[in-house]
Design an enzyme around this catalytic site. Structure first.
Site, PDB file in Angstrom:
ATOM      1  N   VAL A  49       0.677  -1.338   0.030  1.00 48.54           N
ATOM      2  CA  VAL A  49       0.076  -0.017   0.008  1.00 48.54           C
ATOM      3  C   VAL A  49       1.117   1.318   0.187  1.00 48.54           C
ATOM      4  O   VAL A  49       0.168   2.312   0.005  1.00 48.54           O
ATOM      5  CB  VAL A  49      -1.031   0.000   1.045  1.00 48.54           C
ATOM      6  CG1 VAL A  49      -2.133  -0.899   1.006  1.00 48.54           C
ATOM      7  CG2 VAL A  49      -0.260  -0.199   2.549  1.00 48.54           C
ATOM      8  N   ASN A  55      -3.444   0.426   9.436  1.00 48.37           N
ATOM      9  CA  ASN A  55      -2.548  -0.347  10.422  1.00 48.37           C
ATOM     10  C   ASN A  55      -1.141  -0.446   9.690  1.00 48.37           C
ATOM     11  O   ASN A  55      -0.134  -0.747  10.635  1.00 48.37           O
ATOM     12  CB  ASN A  55      -2.907  -1.541  11.020  1.00 48.37           C
ATOM     13  CG  ASN A  55      -1.971  -2.243  11.894  1.00 48.37           C
ATOM     14  OD1 ASN A  55      -1.862  -1.566  13.217  1.00 48.37           O
ATOM     15  ND2 ASN A  55      -1.412  -3.344  11.590  1.00 48.37           N
ATOM     16  N   SER A 104       1.452   6.485  17.164  1.00 52.41           N
ATOM     17  CA  SER A 104       2.531   6.060  18.162  1.00 52.41           C
ATOM     18  C   SER A 104       2.704   7.298  19.258  1.00 52.41           C
ATOM     19  O   SER A 104       2.631   8.339  18.810  1.00 52.41           O
ATOM     20  CB  SER A 104       3.762   5.671  17.547  1.00 52.41           C
ATOM     21  OG  SER A 104       4.685   5.474  18.271  1.00 52.41           O
ATOM     22  N   TYR A 151      10.850   7.424  12.173  1.00 48.95           N
ATOM     23  CA  TYR A 151       9.420   6.688  12.541  1.00 48.95           C
ATOM     24  C   TYR A 151       8.399   7.860  13.402  1.00 48.95           C
ATOM     25  O   TYR A 151       7.401   7.832  13.264  1.00 48.95           O
ATOM     26  CB  TYR A 151       9.815   5.701  13.597  1.00 48.95           C
ATOM     27  CG  TYR A 151       8.616   4.884  14.115  1.00 48.95           C
ATOM     28  CD1 TYR A 151       8.021   3.745  13.425  1.00 48.95           C
ATOM     29  CD2 TYR A 151       8.208   5.238  15.329  1.00 48.95           C
ATOM     30  CE1 TYR A 151       6.880   3.239  13.581  1.00 48.95           C
ATOM     31  CE2 TYR A 151       7.023   4.274  15.673  1.00 48.95           C
ATOM     32  CZ  TYR A 151       6.215   3.455  14.980  1.00 48.95           C
ATOM     33  OH  TYR A 151       5.225   2.938  15.500  1.00 48.95           O
ATOM     34  N   GLY A 152       9.010   8.351  14.425  1.00 53.44           N
ATOM     35  CA  GLY A 152       8.200   9.459  15.068  1.00 53.44           C
ATOM     36  C   GLY A 152       7.798  10.629  14.214  1.00 53.44           C
ATOM     37  O   GLY A 152       6.564  11.048  14.516  1.00 53.44           O
ATOM     38  N   ALA A 196       2.680  -2.780  22.500  1.00 57.68           N
ATOM     39  CA  ALA A 196       2.214  -4.348  22.448  1.00 57.68           C
ATOM     40  C   ALA A 196       3.719  -4.978  22.356  1.00 57.68           C
ATOM     41  O   ALA A 196       4.547  -4.411  21.511  1.00 57.68           O
ATOM     42  CB  ALA A 196       1.311  -4.785  21.226  1.00 57.68           C
TER      43      ALA A 196
END
Length: 289
Positions: free
Chosen positions: A71, A97, A152, A165-166, A197
């Site tokens: 995607v 997700n 996140s 990533y942040g 998780a």
């Protein structure tokens, strides 16, 4: 609760995405299970995970189909929305997700790393929301639609070594707010979900920096704080008729649920309608925490 609804879940082949797909199906939704099967760093491909989760859903009595679209490609993401509608006849729920993670620090970056993280973590969500919105506009307003975007706490409160990533997850938080405003007239509630998780993403994110993930996230057979199913339960609430929230960021660890007040200007100073001098502004700023 979701009988007759159609849900698309990206990144659904493993971890939190797998829990999302299984829980949506258990609640009665028909599920398109999307995962191109790449590594947690975003490379390679494997059709196995998506098909395995779809088989799990079917074995449990649910309805699902596997899809292995990457995607991060805008046109392919748009085709996935069309494919979902064609296969199931509708689209009610989009769980954005898909994501990757790896350590990134300024001074050690390359363009391909930046592009890959932003393409999967942020651009894919924009492409899917855009395509879903086109479909929903053609159908007209309808209550009960929902979008959940995996964000996140690294986006709202960044920490080493997850720099890029942040940044990508901060973009997701802003995207959820913008989409919530734009899509509300179509009956769509959009929210962002921040999971804590035990998944392969955590290990990949800390590779070379923290190798003691099992100590940080220990397994307790009596009550596992880091079971991805905890996250999926909150996702299920966010897409359910009981949810009244939109444009919000909800973070989850086990039974702990945090509702964030994002981008809030918590302190203020003024100069009585007069232009600041440098010295005056410096004195005023020193009084702020």
């Amino acid at each position: 609760m979701l009988k007759g609804k159609v849900a698309l879940v990206t990144g659904a082949g493993r971890g939190v995405g797998r829990s999302h797909a299984l829980m949506l199906a258990a609640a009665g939704a028909q599920v398109m299970v999307n995962d191109y099967g790449g590594s947690a760093w975003g490379y390679g491909s494997d059709e196995g995970p998506a098909h395995a989760v779809a088989k799990e859903v079917i074995a449990a009595g649910g309805i699902a189909e596997a899809d292995t679209t990457d995607v991060s490609n805008w046109a392919d993401a748009q085709r996935l929305i069309d494919c979902t509608v064609e296969r199931f006849g509708a689209l009610d729920i989009l769980v954005n997700n898909a994501g990757i993670s790896r350590p990134t620090l300024f001074g050690e970056l390359s363009e391909d790393i930046w592009d890959r993280i932003l393409d999967i973590n942020a651009k894919s969500m924009a492409a899917l929301i855009d395509a879903a919105t086109r479909h929903w506009r053609q159908e007209g307003p309808k209550p009960g639609r929902a979008v959940v975007c995996t964000a996140s706490c690294s986006g709202s409160n960044p920490h080493l070594p997850l720099g890029i990533y942040g940044i990508s997850k901060a973009a997701v938080l802003a995207m959820a707010q913008v989409a919530a405003q734009e899509l509300a007239p179509l009956g769509v509630r959009v929210n962002a979900l921040g999971p804590t998780a035990r998944t392969r993403m955590v290990t990949a994110a800390m590779h070379g920096y923290r190798d003691n993930i099992d100590e940080i996230m220990p397994f307790d057979p009596n009550y596992d704080l880091y079971d991805p199913d905890h996250i999926a339960r909150v996702m299920l609430y966010l897409v359910s008729p009981q949810c009244a929230f939109a444009g919000r960021f909800v973070a989850v660890r086990a039974d702990d649920v945090y509702l964030f007040d994002s981008w809030t200007g918590s302190h203020h100073t003024g100069n009585g309608g007069k232009a600041w001098t440098h010295e005056g502004l410096a004195r005023a700023m020193q009084k702020l925490p």
